[in-house]
Write a protein that holds these residues in place. Sequence first.
Motif, PDB file in Angstrom:
ATOM      1  N   TRP A  98      55.926  31.573  53.140  1.00 10.86           N
ATOM      2  CA  TRP A  98      56.455  32.289  51.984  1.00 10.86           C
ATOM      3  C   TRP A  98      55.380  32.572  50.954  1.00 10.86           C
ATOM      4  O   TRP A  98      54.397  31.851  50.844  1.00 10.86           O
ATOM      5  CB  TRP A  98      57.584  31.491  51.328  1.00 10.86           C
ATOM      6  N   VAL A  99      55.607  33.627  50.174  1.00 18.01           N
ATOM      7  CA  VAL A  99      54.701  33.983  49.090  1.00 18.01           C
ATOM      8  C   VAL A  99      55.468  33.821  47.783  1.00 18.01           C
ATOM      9  O   VAL A  99      56.615  34.262  47.667  1.00 18.01           O
ATOM     10  CB  VAL A  99      54.188  35.435  49.238  1.00 18.01           C
ATOM     11  N   TYR A 100      54.840  33.163  46.816  1.00 15.01           N
ATOM     12  CA  TYR A 100      55.434  32.932  45.501  1.00 15.01           C
ATOM     13  C   TYR A 100      54.727  33.807  44.474  1.00 15.01           C
ATOM     14  O   TYR A 100      53.498  33.925  44.497  1.00 15.01           O
ATOM     15  CB  TYR A 100      55.318  31.452  45.116  1.00 15.01           C
ATOM     16  N   TYR A 101      55.507  34.401  43.579  1.00 15.37           N
ATOM     17  CA  TYR A 101      54.991  35.325  42.573  1.00 15.37           C
ATOM     18  C   TYR A 101      55.256  34.806  41.177  1.00 15.37           C
ATOM     19  O   TYR A 101      56.250  34.129  40.940  1.00 15.37           O
ATOM     20  CB  TYR A 101      55.668  36.695  42.732  1.00 15.37           C
ATOM     21  N   TRP A 102      54.378  35.148  40.235  1.00 16.53           N
ATOM     22  CA  TRP A 102      54.563  34.825  38.825  1.00 16.53           C
ATOM     23  C   TRP A 102      53.947  35.943  37.994  1.00 16.53           C
ATOM     24  O   TRP A 102      53.035  36.637  38.436  1.00 16.53           O
ATOM     25  CB  TRP A 102      53.953  33.471  38.464  1.00 16.53           C
ATOM     26  N   ALA A 103      54.482  36.114  36.793  1.00 10.06           N
ATOM     27  CA  ALA A 103      53.940  37.110  35.858  1.00 10.06           C
ATOM     28  C   ALA A 103      52.651  36.549  35.275  1.00 10.06           C
ATOM     29  O   ALA A 103      52.547  35.356  34.988  1.00 10.06           O
ATOM     30  CB  ALA A 103      54.950  37.393  34.747  1.00 10.06           C
TER      31      ALA A 103
END
Length: 125
Positions: A98-103
Amino acid sequence: MSKQELEVLGQGTDGGCCQALATAPLDEGQAAELAKAFKALGDPVRLRLLSMIASREGGEVCVCELTPAFELSQPTISHHLKLLRQAGLIDCERRGTWVYYWALPGALDRLGAFLTAPQPAGATA
């Protein structure tokens, strides 16, 4: 996710990277950088994705939680996320499958500061 501090390049002495729209004209480089971000936000899917990521409690979200919110294929969602990354609005990290994203910190603040017009003396909001 790395917690190290990043140096912000191109900041003026007042701590902002860009002048507000009503205070001074942009130079060519500032205009090009801002245009990338605003162009990325010009698509409703990308605007929703950024909103979902930025508003997430804990500051990050798995792509597996973003994809079901849209009637789009996973590769299409990944393309939109890639454009948001290229515009400097979000970042990501792969963890297993999985890939996790954040601003990115300050990215939305810089856009908002650019659009903020100073209040004339005596004016109320």
